[in-house]
Design a protein around this motif. Structure first.
Motif, short mmCIF file in Angstrom:
data_model
loop_
_atom_site.label_atom_id
_atom_site.label_comp_id
_atom_site.label_asym_id
_atom_site.label_seq_id
_atom_site.Cartn_x
_atom_site.Cartn_y
_atom_site.Cartn_z
N ALA A 181 45.32 27.22 51.34
CA ALA A 181 45.16 27.46 49.90
C ALA A 181 46.11 28.59 49.50
O ALA A 181 46.17 29.63 50.17
CB ALA A 181 43.72 27.81 49.56
N TYR A 182 46.83 28.36 48.40
CA TYR A 182 47.74 29.38 47.87
C TYR A 182 47.49 29.50 46.38
O TYR A 182 47.33 28.50 45.67
CB TYR A 182 49.20 28.99 48.12
N ALA A 183 47.46 30.73 45.90
CA ALA A 183 47.30 30.98 44.48
C ALA A 183 48.18 32.15 44.06
O ALA A 183 48.30 33.14 44.79
CB ALA A 183 45.84 31.28 44.14
N ALA A 184 48.79 32.00 42.90
CA ALA A 184 49.58 33.08 42.30
C ALA A 184 48.93 33.43 40.97
O ALA A 184 48.82 32.58 40.08
CB ALA A 184 51.03 32.65 42.12
N HIS A 185 48.49 34.69 40.84
CA HIS A 185 47.84 35.17 39.63
C HIS A 185 48.82 36.06 38.85
O HIS A 185 49.32 37.05 39.39
CB HIS A 185 46.59 36.00 39.97
N PHE A 186 49.06 35.72 37.61
CA PHE A 186 49.89 36.54 36.73
C PHE A 186 48.92 37.27 35.79
O PHE A 186 48.47 36.71 34.78
CB PHE A 186 50.88 35.66 35.97
N GLU A 187 48.61 38.52 36.15
CA GLU A 187 47.50 39.24 35.53
C GLU A 187 48.00 40.28 34.52
O GLU A 187 48.96 41.01 34.79
CB GLU A 187 46.66 39.93 36.60
N THR A 188 47.30 40.34 33.40
CA THR A 188 47.58 41.35 32.38
C THR A 188 46.28 42.04 32.01
O THR A 188 45.34 41.41 31.48
CB THR A 188 48.19 40.71 31.11
N TYR A 189 46.19 43.35 32.33
CA TYR A 189 45.02 44.13 31.96
C TYR A 189 45.19 44.66 30.54
O TYR A 189 46.24 45.25 30.21
CB TYR A 189 44.82 45.29 32.94
N ARG A 190 44.18 44.45 29.70
CA ARG A 190 44.29 44.77 28.28
C ARG A 190 43.99 46.22 27.96
O ARG A 190 44.41 46.72 26.91
CB ARG A 190 43.34 43.86 27.49
N TRP A 191 43.24 46.90 28.81
CA TRP A 191 42.91 48.29 28.53
C TRP A 191 44.12 49.17 28.86
O TRP A 191 44.74 49.01 29.92
CB TRP A 191 41.72 48.75 29.35
N SER A 192 44.43 50.11 27.98
CA SER A 192 45.62 50.94 28.17
C SER A 192 45.54 51.73 29.48
O SER A 192 46.56 51.93 30.15
CB SER A 192 45.80 51.89 26.99
N GLU A 193 44.35 52.19 29.85
CA GLU A 193 44.21 52.99 31.06
C GLU A 193 44.36 52.16 32.34
O GLU A 193 44.47 52.72 33.44
CB GLU A 193 42.87 53.73 31.07
N LEU A 194 44.39 50.82 32.20
CA LEU A 194 44.52 49.95 33.37
C LEU A 194 45.81 49.13 33.35
O LEU A 194 46.01 48.27 34.21
CB LEU A 194 43.32 48.98 33.46
#
Length: 466
Positions: free
Chosen positions: A315-328
């Motif tokens: 199993a392979y997964a690529a996550h393109f993640e964007t955290y919405r909180w400025s501190e994160l």
């Protein structure tokens, strides 16, 4: 007494009885061999045996007569039994070769059943169905044929038909448990499947408070959750699918950790005689404390291959993640996960899986990026409505750059995971599940050492509506 009886039987058997010596006559022996060959060709084994014995009486050294007698005295291989043995050995192509000339002996329905099973195992469902339907017309074979017709319906995504066939198969001794489990699966294999799950959770360290941290930092808390999922497979399986999911989790005391989220996925699944391959794109969005928290685009590819009692998977997964909180925001980036495993299916509902998993998290800043890897081991058992399992994993997580928040130290963590669960099916659509999880983090930065226990009880309903 016994020795005498064996002697009488041996004398009565023309294949084992001694051949009395007679007057040597090579010409007559040759004629008797010709007679024996002719009778053997006609299928008259008794006359052929007597002719070959007569030839050996006149020419004890005749190779042709001895070979002919051995041929008619050797029991003919039963092609039906040979086909069944080949299926038991996991070789459907050898079974088809053995069954090629088996019809016309008064057991055609049994041949249809075995050939239908072989065709099913080879993924030739269109050929298997009429063979299995023919076998199902024999009351003695109906339950077994229904079982494999149900598997084909399940593979095609026809949950209603699969459920009816498994109900019939469940009347046969030896098929009850498997049919009961597959009936439950059939309720999840329709063209449109809905699932609703509720859960109660108790988390001993919901905010991942470090060991020895002041009690002002949040520690244990409970929550109640609701998940609703819809799965659409217009042409069943294999084929494309669309999945939509919504999630809500309400904390009992820490309201600032309340979570609401949704996800949608579009994918395609391929099935073969012993394997499967799935490709999927998914998008999910979560809000915590009613504020946008995380958006994730995910690409996934996974598959499995069954060889004998071994099941190989990846199993392979690529996550393109964007955290919405400025501190994160600095945690945003690309997180890739790969898992390779090998399972053993020794029978009795037992499955043993071992594997290795790795993660590369490329965050916006190097000191928050890491590479994690380590082994995993899982043991599960399913019997009737029950399923029990335990899974353990060990992961080493070195970060890629010194962290200025910890005096320029490059963080290195060792993480331990353990999960155990019990699942009980309540009929074909309802199930209850109890789960306990442990996460332990040991870091070269002592202030980050932490332990978390999570206990979950859930109730789920899953059913095919189309």
């Amino acid at each position: 007494m016994t020795a005498a009886l064996l002697l009488v039987l041996a004398v009565a058997d023309p294949c084992t009885a001694p051949i009395p010596p007679g007057q040597a006559n090579a010409r007559e022996a040759e004629i008797y061999v010709q007679v024996g060959d002719a009778e053997q060709a006609r299928g008259n084994a008794g006359a052929a045996r007597e002719a070959y014995r007569a030839a050996l009486t006149r020419a004890p050294g005749s190779v042709e007569a001895r070979r002919g007698l051995e041929a008619v005295c050797t029991p003919a291989a039963d092609p039906v039994q040979a086909g069944a043995n080949a299926l038991a050995d996991g070789d459907p192509r050898r079974a088809l070769r053995a069954l090629a000339g088996a019809r016309g002996r008064g057991n055609d329905r049994a041949v249809d059943l075995l050939e239908g099973i072989a065709r099913y195992q080879l993924g030739e469902d269109a050929v298997a169905v009429p063979l299995l339907e023919s076998a199902r017309s024999d009351p003695a074979l109906a339950e077994s044929a229904s079982f494999f017709l149900g598997l084909i319906a399940l593979r095609r995504g026809d949950g209603d038909r699969a459920s009816r066939l498994f109900d019939q198969a469940g009347r046969a001794i030896g098929l009850e448990d498997a049919a009961r489990q597959l009936t439950r699966m059939a309720q999840q294999e329709g063209h449109l499947v809905l699932s609703v799950a509720t859960e109660l959770v108790y988390d001993t360290n919901v905010a991942l408070r470090p060991d020895g941290a002041p009690i002002t930092i949040p520690g244990p808390d409970g929550s109640a959750g609701l998940t609703i999922m819809g799965l659409l497979r217009p042409w069943g399986t294999p084929g494309p699918y669309l999945r939509v999911e919504g999630q809500l989790s309400k904390q009992f005391t820490l309201d600032e950790l309340d979570l609401i989220g949704g996800a949608a996925a579009l994918g395609f699944r391929l099935l073969g005689s012993g394997g499967s391959l799935t490709a999927e794109y998914a998008y999910s969005y979560q809000a915590v404390d009613w504020r946008g928290y995380l958006a994730d685009h995910r690409a996934f590819l996974g598959g499995s291959l069954l060889t004998g009692i071994a099941l190989w998977g990846f199993a392979y997964a690529a996550h393109f993640e964007t955290y919405r909180w400025s501190e994160l925001e600095d945690l945003s980036g690309v997180r890739q996960v790969l898992e390779l495993d090998a399972g053993l299916l020794p029978g009795g509902g037992v499955r043993i899986t071992a594997g290795y998993a790795g993660t590369w998290d490329a965050a916006r800043v190097q000191n928050l990026s890491y590479v994690e890897h380590g082994p995993l081991l899982e043991l599960s058992w399913a019997q009737g409505p029950w399923m029990l399992g335990v899974r353990g994993a060990l992961a080493w997580r070195p970060y890629l750059a010194p962290d200025p928040a910890y005096a320029g130290t490059t963080r290195e963590d060792t993480r331990y995971f353990a999960t155990t669960w019990v699942d009980l099916g309540l009929g074909a659509q309802w199930s209850v599940r109890g789960t306990a999880r442990l996460l332990r983090t040991d870091s070269n930065i002592p202030d980050l050492n932490a332990t978390e226990w999570i206990f979950i009880g859930s109730l789920a309903w899953t059913g095919a509506v189309l």
